[in-house]
Write a protein that holds these residues in place. Sequence first.
Motif, PDB file in Angstrom:
ATOM      1  N   LEU A 137       0.825  -1.203   0.000  1.00  0.00           N
ATOM      2  CA  LEU A 137       0.000   0.000   0.000  1.00  0.00           C
ATOM      3  C   LEU A 137       0.861   1.256   0.000  1.00  0.00           C
ATOM      4  O   LEU A 137       2.064   1.215   0.295  1.00  0.00           O
ATOM      5  CB  LEU A 137      -0.893   0.007   1.249  1.00  0.00           C
ATOM      6  N   ASP A 138       0.223   2.342  -0.308  1.00  0.00           N
ATOM      7  CA  ASP A 138       0.849   3.660  -0.237  1.00  0.00           C
ATOM      8  C   ASP A 138       1.345   3.882   1.195  1.00  0.00           C
ATOM      9  O   ASP A 138       0.625   3.624   2.158  1.00  0.00           O
ATOM     10  CB  ASP A 138      -0.236   4.688  -0.590  1.00  0.00           C
ATOM     11  N   SER A 139       2.563   4.343   1.331  1.00  0.00           N
ATOM     12  CA  SER A 139       3.143   4.460   2.679  1.00  0.00           C
ATOM     13  C   SER A 139       2.506   5.570   3.502  1.00  0.00           C
ATOM     14  O   SER A 139       2.764   5.702   4.688  1.00  0.00           O
ATOM     15  CB  SER A 139       4.656   4.702   2.567  1.00  0.00           C
ATOM     16  N   THR A 140       1.630   6.364   2.827  1.00  0.00           N
ATOM     17  CA  THR A 140       1.008   7.449   3.585  1.00  0.00           C
ATOM     18  C   THR A 140      -0.210   6.981   4.371  1.00  0.00           C
ATOM     19  O   THR A 140      -0.762   7.714   5.174  1.00  0.00           O
ATOM     20  CB  THR A 140       0.554   8.570   2.634  1.00  0.00           C
ATOM     21  N   TYR A 141      -0.674   5.756   4.116  1.00  0.00           N
ATOM     22  CA  TYR A 141      -1.872   5.285   4.824  1.00  0.00           C
ATOM     23  C   TYR A 141      -1.588   5.173   6.306  1.00  0.00           C
ATOM     24  O   TYR A 141      -0.514   4.744   6.722  1.00  0.00           O
ATOM     25  CB  TYR A 141      -2.322   3.916   4.296  1.00  0.00           C
TER      26      TYR A 141
END
Lengths: 806, 347
Positions: A137-141
């Motif tokens: 997943l996007d690391s910003t989640y």
Amino acid sequence: MLVPFSWLKEYVHIELSPDELAKRFDLTGTAVESVKYLDKELDKVIVGLVVDCEKHPNADRLKVCQVDIGEEELRQIVCGAPNVEGGQVVPVGLPGARLPNGIELSRAKIRGIESNGMICSKSELGLGEDAAGIMVLDSTYEIGTPLAKALGLDDVVFELEVTANRPDCLGMIGVAREAAAITAAELKLPSTSVMEGVRPAAEMASVEIKDPELCPRYEARLIMGVKIGPSPLWMRRRLEKAGVRPISNIVDATNYVMIETGQPLHAFDFDQVGGGKIIVRRATEGERIVTLDEVERLLLTDDLVIADASRAIAIAGIMGGGYSEVTDRTVNVLLEAAHFKPESIMRTSRRLGLFSEASARFEKGVDPNIVQFASDRAIELMRELAGGEVLKGEIDVYPTRIEPRNLTLRTRRVNAILGASLETKEVSTILSHLGLGVKPASEDAHLLKVTVPTFRFDLEREIDLVEEVARLYGYDVIESTLPESSGKRGGLSPEQRMAGVIAERLISQGLFEARTYSFMGPQDADNMNLPADSAYRNAIPLLNPLSEEQSIMRTSLLPGLLKVVRHNLYREQYSVKEFEVGRVFMPADGAILPEEKRMLGIVLSGRVLGYEWYDKEKGRRFDFYDLKGVVTDLVERIGIGDWSIMPSKDPRFHPGKSADLLIGGEPAGAFGQIHPAVQANYDLPVEVMAAEISHDLLIEGASLERFFEEIPRFPGISLDVALVVDESVTNEEIIKMIEREGGDILESAGVFDVFQDGGIPAGKKSVAYTMTYRSTERTLTVEEAKERQAKIVARLQKDFNAIIRS
Amino acid sequence: MKAEEVRSVKEEAIASIKSAGTVAELEEIRVSYLGKKGKITSALKELGMLPAEERPVVGALVNEVRQEIEQALASRREELGKSELKAKFEAERVDITLPGRKPNVGRKHLLTQVTDEIIDIFIGLGYRVAEGPEIELDYYNFEALNTPPDHPARSTTDTFYVRKAGDRPASDDALLRTHTSPVQIRVMEAAKPPIYVIVPGRVYRRDAIDPTHSPVFHQVEGLAVDEKITLGDLKGTLEVFAKAMFGEDREVRLRPHFFPFTEPSAEVDVSCFVCNRRGCRVCGNGWIEILGAGMVDPNVLAQVGYDPETVSGFAFGMGVERIAMLKYGISDMRLFFENDMRFLRQF
């Protein structure tokens, strides 16, 4: 049509819950095939961070991960994916989760190491096809949030079945208009203002329609200097929920607006449009185009293409050409918004076997007047997403404007069809909710003048408006009544009743009714031992059969029934007694439609009884006389007066054990033992008794009229005789002789024994008859009876060379 | 015989009667005392030989003894008769648990049973049964039923053709009828309203055989055309049908739908007879779709020469296999055409 609830709500304010809305859709004619709660499918799947990842001590391919899912302690999870690494943000399924692919997670020990969940792949989560490794997943989640929420999947998607008459619902705005009508809410359309530059588009490009019949309208817009890239997340999400794969900002904008408005759009790389010219024309003889899917297609002169100065760059309304497609290097874009004739699109698309979201819409019909709206909307989206400058104005070629339709509707007509008593005002309100223009006619207050906008081009007649009123008024509130008619006389015709009598009789004879397919194969004619000139071979072939075995219409019920016998005998069913009443099909001279004849087929095979304890003939198999009993009982029961049998020459049967049935002297069918060769052809382990008789002729000859016959008042006298005669002497010959000699006092004569054994000379047989003598006027004396019997016996001795045994 | 002798004969007789073990033995005893040559009979015959004064006394005594013997015989005979009958019955006892000789009776095919049940309900409502050809002209199957030329059902992938002039549909193309609806047109062409018919029949679609598809299946169609037929009449008729077919507690729901040859049209659901609308594996949401229906489209009425302003009608059609599958819990359509005796015997 996939309709994400959140997207729908952009255009209409809905207070109903998704389930309530779905029910409302259902009851007003928009069938909802499913309501999918996206987050429910991802319950107990959390965003986690792989803090540590080490090799499993007991397995080479497994890794032991320590995962942070926002709890106080890290979770230990064993993972087999090749791509798992420390530092990744991943979806973590917790024990108890039920994944979209059906897997239910639980705590487990894997090769001795405790595992408290699962790091999931896209395919396991139903989010994609990738099953090779875990989803990263996007690391910003945010760690610890439910995955559905993180992915914006806390939404509901309706799957709508859009019927052929409602192509307007192939766009989100159409669905929203319908939702507004059924919930009495207001429709909000998005803004279509475009921020344009000063350079006029018309200076850069031109549009020419060579065939306005197939293309009534073509609008082009230009945007220069775009930067191709991915669309923003919100748009990608929406497209995905609506079942469309995101590609790039420019292409996504066309698809987004197509889903929104139902108007298919196409983006060309303008620098590939030779001469900046768009020419809408029919394909030339032998013209070819390589479509987006990299297949070269040969076009016919019926096909409509979009061409530039030199060649076709798209198959109109179906698919663009590869060469003019928008790519990463595209800078300038020509946006097409056009209207094509549905029949033309359908014909080309079917012939090429080429179907697209665009062709699906065009062949059902699109509002010709949504073109401008869709074009403005898409070009502005492109500008917002990809930058660049929209050139001033649109190049809109629309030679003959398609106008809204005017209809009139009588309230009286509405009420007459529905059986309701609506007021004109109610009717008017309902139609207004649908976005139709309604006003009472000046000459008649109960007559409405209705203006139908082009987005509802399905509304062509008064009855179409009646239907709209009916479905929005609600089928559920229409009062249930029964037709009031004096003209009703229910019941079966005599022929239909007779068909029932025939079936009942066969059933009481122990037969089970079968139903077989109406097809057979050419090989069945050979299998049935039919000569080359047999009428049974003259079958009607299907032009598009499913298989060789089912490629012609049956001319006989027997092939199907023999297959039924085989099916049963090979499945431990040792006694098969079935019949079928069905049609066979024969070409009719000089007529298009064949002759359909209804036949009765009967099959008896295997054991008469099972192994019942009281059965003294254990294992006896059905023979000719079992079948003859069924057939003759039937013809007698249905009162066929004039019937007879004679030896049959039907090649399907055993020549010595078969008979033709004649009704009124005319052949009506045959019955007997199936020919051993046919038996072998159908791989039947034991002999089969079968009949095929014209059901039509049975019914024609049948009569249930009966006249009461006096029950005898005087006693009868029965006398027996046993004789030995030549084997070739038939029962019928003997009975006829007895009847002739018996005269008026002989009431009946019947055979009660037939045998051949060691005591009887070869070529001879022993037969025994019983005769009953009776007078209707007095009690007969024994002497009278014996005298007559002696006369008969003497005649039998003389004519048949019979030797009297008793 | 003297009086004492008579008495001793009596005692001897009574004793042997009491000890007799069978009715046959008793008969021997009777003969030996009361038969033609029996002791008592002889005693009576010998009375004449006695002195005149003894005769009345001995005579009375002999008669008395005879009566007593007769009584004793009768009562012993009854005793013996009862026990002998009992023994006889005991000896004749059969094993009532052996299977009975059942008459071998067949059955109608389940599809016939279901069709007959449907027909029966509509006959009760005043309908007649009509039939039509299974190989049909495009005109009747599609064109007269207001089906557009490019309707997918008219393609060779969906419908079996036996005659087709070209790519475009033609009125005299011949095909295996895809529904029983063409019989609507044939019935209307042949008669004037009022028309109330129910049409059972075999229909064809070009579907490969699998558990839920069959190239051959069966429908029942209904058509009512008369003055003042309304959507309310359709609803009421289908409610009567659904209750008769699926149970008095059933509810009927009409959902608007689209068919080319009816308008307004509806799909018709019946409340689930398994769960009674609570929602279950059979129905999903409490409702089961059982048929399609609608008001006969004015174009169709006009096509057969009726005036849509003066007559109206409704039509409905249902799949017999579907109803049989729902009602009897059958999940594989192939069973209807295999004719396995184990299947046929169940219904």
